[in-house]
Design an enzyme around this catalytic site. Sequence first.
Site, PDB file in Angstrom:
ATOM      1  N   HIS A  46     -59.629 -42.579  13.395  1.00  0.00           N
ATOM      2  CA  HIS A  46     -58.200 -42.843  13.496  1.00  0.00           C
ATOM      3  C   HIS A  46     -57.432 -41.757  14.526  1.00  0.00           C
ATOM      4  CE1 HIS A  46     -53.798 -42.252  12.312  1.00  0.00           C
ATOM      5  NE2 HIS A  46     -53.662 -43.761  12.651  1.00  0.00           N
ATOM      6  N   GLU A  49     -58.392 -42.349  18.097  1.00  0.00           N
ATOM      7  CA  GLU A  49     -57.350 -43.305  18.432  1.00  0.00           C
ATOM      8  C   GLU A  49     -56.305 -42.775  18.971  1.00  0.00           C
ATOM      9  OE1 GLU A  49     -53.904 -45.943  17.001  1.00  0.00           O
ATOM     10  OE2 GLU A  49     -55.662 -46.312  15.602  1.00  0.00           O
ATOM     11  N   HIS A  50     -55.586 -41.851  18.207  1.00  0.00           N
ATOM     12  CA  HIS A  50     -54.340 -41.331  18.702  1.00  0.00           C
ATOM     13  C   HIS A  50     -54.504 -40.155  19.823  1.00  0.00           C
ATOM     14  CE1 HIS A  50     -51.185 -41.435  15.150  1.00  0.00           C
ATOM     15  NE2 HIS A  50     -52.080 -42.469  14.959  1.00  0.00           N
ATOM     16  N   GLU A 126     -47.888 -39.961   9.155  1.00  0.00           N
ATOM     17  CA  GLU A 126     -48.268 -41.122   8.716  1.00  0.00           C
ATOM     18  C   GLU A 126     -48.625 -41.453   7.410  1.00  0.00           C
ATOM     19  OE1 GLU A 126     -50.785 -44.608  11.329  1.00  0.00           O
ATOM     20  OE2 GLU A 126     -50.706 -42.537  11.872  1.00  0.00           O
TER      21      GLU A 126
END
Length: 415
Positions: A46, A49-50, A126
């Site tokens: 993840h 991905e960022h 997040e």
Amino acid sequence: MVEKIILKNGVRVLHERLDHVRSCALGVWVENGSCCEPDALSGISHFIEHMLFKGTETRSAADLARAFDAIGGQVNAFTTKEHTCYYARTLDTHVRTAAELLCDMYLHSAFRPEDVDLERGVILEEIGMYEDTPEDLVSEILASAVYPGQPLGRPILGTEGTLRAIDSRALKDYCRRRYVAGSTIVSVSGSFSREDLDAICAAFSAVPTGDPAPVPPARYQKAAVVKKKDIEQNHLLLVFPGLPADNPDRYALAALNNILGAGMSSRLFQRVRERSGLCYSIYSYTSLYRDTGVLGIYVALCRDTQEAALKMIREELETFVRDGVTREELSRTKEQLKTSLLMALESTNSRMSSMARNEMTYGRDQTPEETVERLEAVTTDDVHRLARQLLDFDNMSFSAVGSVSAKEDYLELFR
């Protein structure tokens, strides 16, 4: 018609031309998600991905944003337990530009240390947001309990501890090892030319060769966990072992889930909410993975009504197991499932996603007609058999978040 091109490096390019639209959806999928990660790098998929949106060797994050805005394109990404996807949707006049931008992100992200530190803070925020979303939290804590010590049970976002230990070098190295041709699928659906397709193939021919990383098998383990949180409602989740994604009974499972709690006419929605008024939100769902899966039932309500609601849920499950479903229920749910499938496929984004998921799960395309045919073949006996197999309270897991009771008090209601 969906066609597949396998490039010399092993990248699979799936494409489907639709003459009646002007948009094109382009997705770059990598068969790498949180369940592929080692413990010490939990959350790195993840994180990557960022970072792919934070700039490449020749473009800054602002350059990428301006370039996508200049073509009117919609661009985004997501990470799941088993894969990561980067996708763009644009008019057919800008397909090659969108492909070039996605390919630059995929192959040439810079992972600048200052950007890594900045984005780490964003992801920590997040995580905090998910902690403040009890519907997500109740699922997350149960996943870690039913898949203890297993990658599938870890949060996709990672933890504060693992994220703080991941630096620019770790991100680059992990990306280099996992973002390889054997793990990469490019899916294209909508309006595009042969020249566009040739350009896409040429761009992704530069992906380095390599095979997908092995994924550790996952085993479901019965568990119960509660977490006290100062919120207005209690959020409760019941989970039963489900099916792997490629199991032939997945069509019967879709019907079972829909009849049980996935629609407004479903048994749980009608009994617990509509006729009894004990909650606002109640639904069932399925999660299907490579070699395991779950069937879950979620409900959010106040503490005063939770016992009555759980007793009703138990009674509905017992009735389902004992009596099965009616022909009228099955006919209605088949029509719902078919309609949902076919309406979704009017979107180029949905078709692009469906093509890639079929490739990852079955190694081939599964046409809508094939899916409809298999749904139509499901019988009441199929659904009843599956209900008896799956809805076993001896294998049920449970989680609760809110002003909750002891877990033993909840479990007693299902004995």
